[in-house]
Motif scaffolding. Structure first.
Motif, short mmCIF file in Angstrom:
data_model
loop_
_atom_site.label_atom_id
_atom_site.label_comp_id
_atom_site.label_asym_id
_atom_site.label_seq_id
_atom_site.Cartn_x
_atom_site.Cartn_y
_atom_site.Cartn_z
N LEU A 165 0.82 -1.21 0.00
CA LEU A 165 0.00 0.00 0.00
C LEU A 165 0.86 1.27 0.00
O LEU A 165 0.63 2.18 -0.80
CB LEU A 165 -0.93 0.00 1.21
N THR A 166 1.83 1.33 0.89
CA THR A 166 2.62 2.55 1.01
C THR A 166 3.51 2.79 -0.21
O THR A 166 3.69 3.93 -0.64
CB THR A 166 3.48 2.53 2.29
N ASP A 167 4.05 1.72 -0.79
CA ASP A 167 4.88 1.87 -1.99
C ASP A 167 4.09 2.50 -3.12
O ASP A 167 4.56 3.40 -3.83
CB ASP A 167 5.45 0.52 -2.43
N LYS A 168 2.87 2.02 -3.32
CA LYS A 168 2.05 2.54 -4.41
C LYS A 168 1.40 3.88 -4.08
O LYS A 168 1.12 4.68 -4.98
CB LYS A 168 0.98 1.51 -4.77
N ALA A 169 1.17 4.15 -2.80
CA ALA A 169 0.59 5.42 -2.40
C ALA A 169 1.52 6.58 -2.77
O ALA A 169 1.06 7.69 -3.09
CB ALA A 169 0.28 5.43 -0.91
N ARG A 170 2.82 6.31 -2.74
CA ARG A 170 3.80 7.35 -3.09
C ARG A 170 3.66 7.77 -4.55
O ARG A 170 4.06 8.88 -4.93
CB ARG A 170 5.22 6.85 -2.83
N ARG A 171 3.12 6.89 -5.38
CA ARG A 171 2.98 7.20 -6.81
C ARG A 171 1.74 8.03 -7.13
O ARG A 171 1.64 8.59 -8.23
CB ARG A 171 2.94 5.89 -7.61
N LEU A 172 0.80 8.09 -6.20
CA LEU A 172 -0.47 8.76 -6.49
C LEU A 172 -0.27 10.21 -6.93
O LEU A 172 -0.96 10.68 -7.84
CB LEU A 172 -1.39 8.69 -5.27
N ARG A 204 -8.33 -3.03 6.22
CA ARG A 204 -9.16 -1.99 6.83
C ARG A 204 -8.49 -1.41 8.08
O ARG A 204 -8.77 -0.26 8.46
CB ARG A 204 -10.53 -2.55 7.17
N GLN A 205 -7.63 -2.19 8.73
CA GLN A 205 -6.89 -1.68 9.88
C GLN A 205 -5.72 -0.80 9.44
O GLN A 205 -5.39 0.20 10.09
CB GLN A 205 -6.36 -2.84 10.72
N ILE A 206 -5.08 -1.18 8.33
CA ILE A 206 -3.91 -0.45 7.87
C ILE A 206 -4.30 0.92 7.29
O ILE A 206 -3.63 1.92 7.56
CB ILE A 206 -3.16 -1.25 6.79
N ALA A 207 -5.36 0.95 6.50
CA ALA A 207 -5.72 2.15 5.73
C ALA A 207 -5.81 3.42 6.57
O ALA A 207 -5.30 4.48 6.16
CB ALA A 207 -7.02 1.90 4.98
N PRO A 208 -6.44 3.42 7.76
CA PRO A 208 -6.56 4.68 8.52
C PRO A 208 -5.25 5.12 9.16
O PRO A 208 -5.16 6.24 9.67
CB PRO A 208 -7.59 4.33 9.61
N SER A 209 -4.21 4.27 9.14
CA SER A 209 -2.98 4.56 9.86
C SER A 209 -2.05 5.51 9.11
O SER A 209 -1.09 6.02 9.69
CB SER A 209 -2.23 3.27 10.17
N ASP A 210 -2.30 5.75 7.83
CA ASP A 210 -1.42 6.58 7.01
C ASP A 210 -2.28 7.45 6.11
O ASP A 210 -3.04 6.94 5.29
CB ASP A 210 -0.49 5.69 6.18
N ALA A 211 -2.16 8.76 6.24
CA ALA A 211 -3.00 9.70 5.48
C ALA A 211 -2.82 9.52 3.97
O ALA A 211 -3.76 9.77 3.20
CB ALA A 211 -2.67 11.13 5.89
N ARG A 212 -1.64 9.08 3.56
CA ARG A 212 -1.40 8.91 2.12
C ARG A 212 -2.31 7.84 1.51
O ARG A 212 -2.63 7.88 0.33
CB ARG A 212 0.05 8.53 1.86
N LEU A 213 -2.71 6.87 2.34
CA LEU A 213 -3.52 5.76 1.83
C LEU A 213 -4.95 6.18 1.55
O LEU A 213 -5.70 5.44 0.92
CB LEU A 213 -3.49 4.59 2.82
N ALA A 214 -5.34 7.37 2.03
CA ALA A 214 -6.69 7.87 1.76
C ALA A 214 -6.90 8.12 0.27
O ALA A 214 -8.05 8.25 -0.19
CB ALA A 214 -6.95 9.14 2.55
N GLY A 215 -5.81 8.16 -0.49
CA GLY A 215 -5.95 8.37 -1.92
C GLY A 215 -6.52 7.17 -2.65
O GLY A 215 -7.00 7.29 -3.79
N PHE A 216 -6.48 5.99 -2.02
CA PHE A 216 -7.06 4.79 -2.63
C PHE A 216 -8.49 4.59 -2.16
O PHE A 216 -8.76 4.62 -0.96
CB PHE A 216 -6.23 3.55 -2.27
#
Length: 235
Positions: A165-172, A204-216
């Motif tokens: 998730l975090t690797d791809k979130a950086r590309r958003l 669902r537990q991981i997603a709220p832990s990093d604001a960058r993941l809100a892009g997905f």
């Protein structure tokens, strides 16, 4: 949608195409609605890097150990008087034998031990940090095996999914255009991650832990060996 993406990306409702100007990797064009962007990644078990504090995929570490095993086979070819079985183990959180050992030092020390043991003609098992060498009957055959790390399953899957998730979130932020929705297609390459209920719960537990993941908006999970896609909404 999910089954059609897995089978080629066409249905009466949408068409999925490879994006020539990625990122994102794929574009889903809906006949009734705006297009979606889809990033694609493979998920591997995460393991301790050899010789430092970083984390790598098990594939990277396996490649390192395979190369080392091949080098040892060639180095011992002229001195082997017994069949030999070499076992090397991928380091992990529960067998942290190399965390404080520099790669070069571990490799040199291990190579020296193995060469001395084979040269001596010893028939006893040689045990060393990260593996063992088992001499067998008189002969010159060479057997080599890599073992996976000891692991606690839930934490291993969590680390794997978090990395994806975090690797791809950086590309958003580098996407060339805006889309109605942004999804991540994860192709699972870890056979033990086979419980779809657990996968959905962890995501669902991981997603709220990093604001960058809100892009997905969500994840399309492609299991192993069953590649049928599971749609998991994160919004």
């Amino acid at each position: 949608m999910d089954s059609h993406l897995a089978e080629g990306g066409r249905s009466s409702d949408f068409e999925c195409t490879i994006n020539p100007d990625e990122p994102p990797d794929l574009i889903v064009n809906w006949k009734q609605g705006k297009p979606w962007g889809v990033e694609v990644t493979r998920a591997y078990q995460q393991v301790q890097q050899i010789g430092n504090k970083g984390i790598s995929s098990s594939e990277e570490v396996s490649a390192y150990l395979r190369k080392f095993g091949g080098e040892l086979r060639e180095l011992t070819k002229q001195i082997r008087r017994r069949d030999c079985s070499l076992y090397l183990e991928i380091p992990g959180p529960f067998n942290s034998w190399k965390r404080s050992v520099p790669t070069k030092q571990w490799k040199e020390e291990t190579q020296g031990r193995i060469l001395r043991h084979i040269s001596s003609g010893e028939s006893s098992i040689l045990r060393f940090p990260g593996g063992n060498l088992r001499p067998g009957a008189p002969g010159r055959r060479w057997f080599f095996m890599i073992g996976g790390p000891a692991t606690e399953l839930t934490s291993t899957i969590t680390a794997m999914l978090s990395r994806s998730l975090t690797d791809k979130a950086r590309r958003l932020e580098h996407w060339k255009e805006r889309f109605e929705q942004c999804w991540l297609l994860i192709l699972n390459c870890y056979p033990l991650a086979d419980d779809s209920v657990e996968i959905e719960s962890i995501l669902r537990q991981i997603a709220p832990s990093d604001a960058r993941l809100a892009g997905f908006d969500g994840v399309l999970w492609s299991g192993f060996p069953d590649r049928t896609l599971l749609r998991i909404s994160l919004s």
